[in-house]
Scaffold this active site. Structure first.
Site, PDB file in Angstrom:
ATOM      1  N   CYS A  53       0.814  -1.215  -0.056  1.00 17.75           N
ATOM      2  CA  CYS A  53      -0.046  -0.010  -0.141  1.00 17.75           C
ATOM      3  C   CYS A  53       0.721   1.347  -0.083  1.00 17.75           C
ATOM      4  O   CYS A  53       2.141   1.123   0.567  1.00 17.75           O
ATOM      5  CB  CYS A  53      -0.974  -0.019   1.195  1.00 17.75           C
ATOM      6  SG  CYS A  53      -2.433  -0.981   0.969  1.00 17.75           S
ATOM      7  N   HIS A 113      -5.871  -1.134  -2.139  1.00 16.44           N
ATOM      8  CA  HIS A 113      -5.651  -2.660  -1.538  1.00 16.44           C
ATOM      9  C   HIS A 113      -6.842  -3.464  -1.750  1.00 16.44           C
ATOM     10  O   HIS A 113      -6.423  -4.641  -2.157  1.00 16.44           O
ATOM     11  CB  HIS A 113      -5.290  -2.369  -0.292  1.00 16.44           C
ATOM     12  CG  HIS A 113      -5.112  -3.518   0.686  1.00 16.44           C
ATOM     13  ND1 HIS A 113      -3.725  -4.074   0.814  1.00 16.44           N
ATOM     14  CD2 HIS A 113      -5.959  -4.526   1.254  1.00 16.44           C
ATOM     15  CE1 HIS A 113      -3.840  -5.164   1.647  1.00 16.44           C
ATOM     16  NE2 HIS A 113      -5.067  -5.394   1.613  1.00 16.44           N
ATOM     17  N   ASN A 153       0.482 -14.370  -9.363  1.00 19.54           N
ATOM     18  CA  ASN A 153      -0.364 -15.213  -8.303  1.00 19.54           C
ATOM     19  C   ASN A 153      -1.179 -14.596  -7.765  1.00 19.54           C
ATOM     20  O   ASN A 153      -1.125 -13.596  -6.883  1.00 19.54           O
ATOM     21  CB  ASN A 153       0.929 -16.016  -7.433  1.00 19.54           C
ATOM     22  CG  ASN A 153       1.935 -16.654  -7.906  1.00 19.54           C
ATOM     23  OD1 ASN A 153       1.721 -17.407  -8.903  1.00 19.54           O
ATOM     24  ND2 ASN A 153       3.148 -16.653  -7.546  1.00 19.54           N
ATOM     25  N   SER A 161       1.289 -13.864  -1.317  1.00 19.87           N
ATOM     26  CA  SER A 161       1.578 -13.528  -0.196  1.00 19.87           C
ATOM     27  C   SER A 161       0.894 -12.150   0.269  1.00 19.87           C
ATOM     28  O   SER A 161       0.587 -11.939   1.576  1.00 19.87           O
ATOM     29  CB  SER A 161       3.063 -13.484   0.227  1.00 19.87           C
ATOM     30  OG  SER A 161       3.551 -12.081  -0.880  1.00 19.87           O
ATOM     31  N   GLN A 168       4.543  -9.906 -10.523  1.00 16.82           N
ATOM     32  CA  GLN A 168       5.819 -10.152 -10.381  1.00 16.82           C
ATOM     33  C   GLN A 168       6.370 -10.056 -11.713  1.00 16.82           C
ATOM     34  O   GLN A 168       5.814 -10.443 -12.777  1.00 16.82           O
ATOM     35  CB  GLN A 168       6.271 -11.196  -9.489  1.00 16.82           C
ATOM     36  CG  GLN A 168       5.942 -11.102  -8.234  1.00 16.82           C
ATOM     37  CD  GLN A 168       6.567 -12.389  -7.296  1.00 16.82           C
ATOM     38  OE1 GLN A 168       7.835 -12.531  -7.305  1.00 16.82           O
ATOM     39  NE2 GLN A 168       5.942 -13.108  -6.524  1.00 16.82           N
ATOM     40  N   HIS A 296       1.101 -14.374 -26.131  1.00 13.94           N
ATOM     41  CA  HIS A 296      -0.191 -14.695 -25.396  1.00 13.94           C
ATOM     42  C   HIS A 296       0.058 -14.848 -23.952  1.00 13.94           C
ATOM     43  O   HIS A 296       1.105 -14.566 -23.597  1.00 13.94           O
ATOM     44  CB  HIS A 296      -0.397 -16.174 -26.136  1.00 13.94           C
ATOM     45  CG  HIS A 296       0.767 -17.171 -25.648  1.00 13.94           C
ATOM     46  ND1 HIS A 296       1.601 -17.262 -26.599  1.00 13.94           N
ATOM     47  CD2 HIS A 296       0.668 -18.159 -24.953  1.00 13.94           C
ATOM     48  CE1 HIS A 296       2.506 -18.370 -26.179  1.00 13.94           C
ATOM     49  NE2 HIS A 296       1.921 -18.758 -25.004  1.00 13.94           N
TER      50      HIS A 296
HETATM   51  P1  H2U Z   1       3.542 -12.614  -3.923  1.00 14.63           P
HETATM   52  O1  H2U Z   1       2.448 -12.386  -3.577  1.00 14.63           O
HETATM   53  O2  H2U Z   1       3.512 -13.148  -5.517  1.00 14.63           O
HETATM   54  O3  H2U Z   1       4.637 -13.663  -3.289  1.00 14.63           O
HETATM   55  O4  H2U Z   1       4.469 -11.465  -4.381  1.00 14.63           O
HETATM   56  C1  H2U Z   1       5.030 -10.502  -3.639  1.00 14.63           C
HETATM   57  C2  H2U Z   1       6.746 -10.174  -3.643  1.00 14.63           C
HETATM   58  O5  H2U Z   1       6.913  -9.048  -2.670  1.00 14.63           O
HETATM   59  C3  H2U Z   1       7.373 -11.286  -2.817  1.00 14.63           C
HETATM   60  O6  H2U Z   1       8.252 -11.894  -4.071  1.00 14.63           O
HETATM   61  C4  H2U Z   1       8.339  -9.387  -2.263  1.00 14.63           C
HETATM   62  C5  H2U Z   1       8.423 -10.730  -2.021  1.00 14.63           C
HETATM   63  O7  H2U Z   1       9.655 -10.975  -2.103  1.00 14.63           O
HETATM   64  N1  H2U Z   1       8.337  -8.505  -1.072  1.00 14.63           N
HETATM   65  C6  H2U Z   1       9.007  -7.220  -1.163  1.00 14.63           C
HETATM   66  O8  H2U Z   1       9.659  -7.235  -2.127  1.00 14.63           O
HETATM   67  N2  H2U Z   1       9.171  -6.454  -0.141  1.00 14.63           N
HETATM   68  C7  H2U Z   1       8.732  -6.493   1.187  1.00 14.63           C
HETATM   69  O9  H2U Z   1       8.666  -5.824   1.943  1.00 14.63           O
HETATM   70  C8  H2U Z   1       7.733  -7.704   1.570  1.00 14.63           C
HETATM   71  C9  H2U Z   1       7.575  -8.681   0.056  1.00 14.63           C
HETATM   72 ZN    ZN Z   2      -2.254  -3.044   0.166  1.00 13.63          ZN
END
Ligand code: H2U
Ligand code: ZN
Length: 347
Positions: A53, A113, A153, A161, A168, A296
């Site tokens: 955020c 968010h 993802n 996550s 990504q 694609h």
């Molecule tokens: P995913 O939700 O697809 O895991 O992608 C989130 C990415 O964000 C994950 O690859 C990165 C994680 O490494 N990340 C950061 O770069 N900085 C952060 O403070 C937390 C997560």
């Molecule tokens: Zn957020």
């Protein structure tokens, strides 16, 4: 008589050269599974604990700016790093390893968010597409980057996550396995026939129609003939483009339209935010032309019968080859029957 709707068979994946087993007789009526109670509650627009955020802290002492549109940053836990060096390891031709350089970035679709692709405006999705194109070009232009993989993802089930709308980008020194297989198959087809495999496949699918979920002037969402995941979809363009930066303004708007309509249908399937892994496949960025490659996107969603019943690739699928019960044709029919208004707006 061999009947694709009755008899066990295997189908050939044109893009990978691999086979998938289809067992249509196992589920004569696949749509009578449980139905979930839908949740229309959405996440708040801002979460003080979200590392994506605007204005919030990230790992390593980084702070997000108060961004307004899309926002891109280098992944603080990058899987690939630009500065590794060294020689190939080869022990008796049995133990082989190479250093792999790369860049990993995170791209937030929106400062909000609580949003997801299906609930974003087409113009907002267009801004994401423009940024995908810029990142593809910028990262691809670095001399040690031969491939740029953009992927999303979505959902905890797929290992995302964080629910904040984001994707990504992993840019790497070598072409990863899946695009490498697809590249080889497309080149082989071009050499044999003089035509583009996916241009031909697109034309055939539009003509047949039964695996098309939705389409517009430039793009179609198609359940591929060789789909492995129950509701797997490919987004294919009518015109031959090797990469996303080659799309003109109208085509980018059309891609935004298809992305919104497909992901809305996905959410409406079980009236739940639909998890998936999606990604773009395009020309490697090794400086060669790669005329065979047709841009694609793939969507691989794990859900099968409800918001909780998912497909697992286990047993025979790990040891032998993938298998599916519901046919790609019935999956496309099911997706086609859904509304393109998001369920959260239903009365
Ligand atoms: P995913 O939700 O697809 O895991 O992608 C989130 C990415 O964000 C994950 O690859 C990165 C994680 O490494 N990340 C950061 O770069 N900085 C952060 O403070 C937390 C997560
Ligand atoms: Zn957020």
């Amino acid at each position: 008589m061999f009947d694709l709707n009755e008899h066990s068979h295997r189908r050939f994946n044109l893009l990978t050269g691999e086979w998938v087993i289809v067992s249509p007789h196992r589920t004569k009526r696949p749509w009578q599974g449980q139905t979930e109670t839908s949740s229309r509650a959405f996440l708040p627009s801002y979460d003080p604990d979200c590392y994506l955020c605007p204005g919030n802290d990230r790992a390593g002492g980084n702070v997000n700016p108060l961004y307004e549109g899309v926002f891109v940053f280098d992944n603080d836990f990058a899987a690939l790093q630009p500065d590794v060096c060294g020689n190939e390891l080869n022990d008796s031709g049995l133990l082989i390893a190479r250093p792999e350089r790369g860049v990993a970035r995170v791209l937030c679709f929106s400062p909000d968010h609580g949003l997801t692709l299906p609930r974003m405006e087409r113009s907002e999705i267009r801004a994401v597409i423009d940024r995908w194109a810029d990142e593809y070009v910028d990262l691809g232009n670095r001399d040690f980057i031969d491939h740029v993989q953009i992927f999303e993802n979505r959902g905890e089930m797929m290992g995302a996550s964080n629910p904040h709308p984001h994707c990504q980008i992993w840019a790497s020194e070598s072409v990863p396995n899946e695009p490498a297989k697809e590249l080889a198959r497309q080149e082989e087809y071009l050499e044999k026939t003089g035509g583009c495999l996916l241009c031909e496949y697109f034309r055939l699918e539009i003509e047949v129609g039964e695996r098309v979920v939705c389409e517009n002037e430039f793009f179609a969402a198609i359940v591929p003939f060789w789909a492995v995941y129950p509701f797997e979809v490919m987004i294919l363009g009518r015109d031959h483009r090797g990469s996303i930066d080659e799309l003109g303004g109208d085509e980018r708007d059309a891609l935004a339209d298809i992305l919104k309509r497909l992901t809305t249908r996905y959410d409406n399937l079980f009236e739940t935010p639909f998890p998936y892994s999606m990604g773009l496949h395009q020309r490697p960025t090794d400086g060669r032309e790669h005329a065979a490659v047709h841009f694609h996107a793939h969507f691989y969603p794990p859900l099968l019968r409800s918001a909780t019943v998912r497909k697992f690739l286990v047993g025979f699928e790990i040891l032998g080859s993938p298998q599916r019960d519901i046919t790609p044709e019935s999956a496309a029919e099911r997706l086609r029957g859904l509304s393109e208004s998001h369920y959260s707006t239903f009365a």
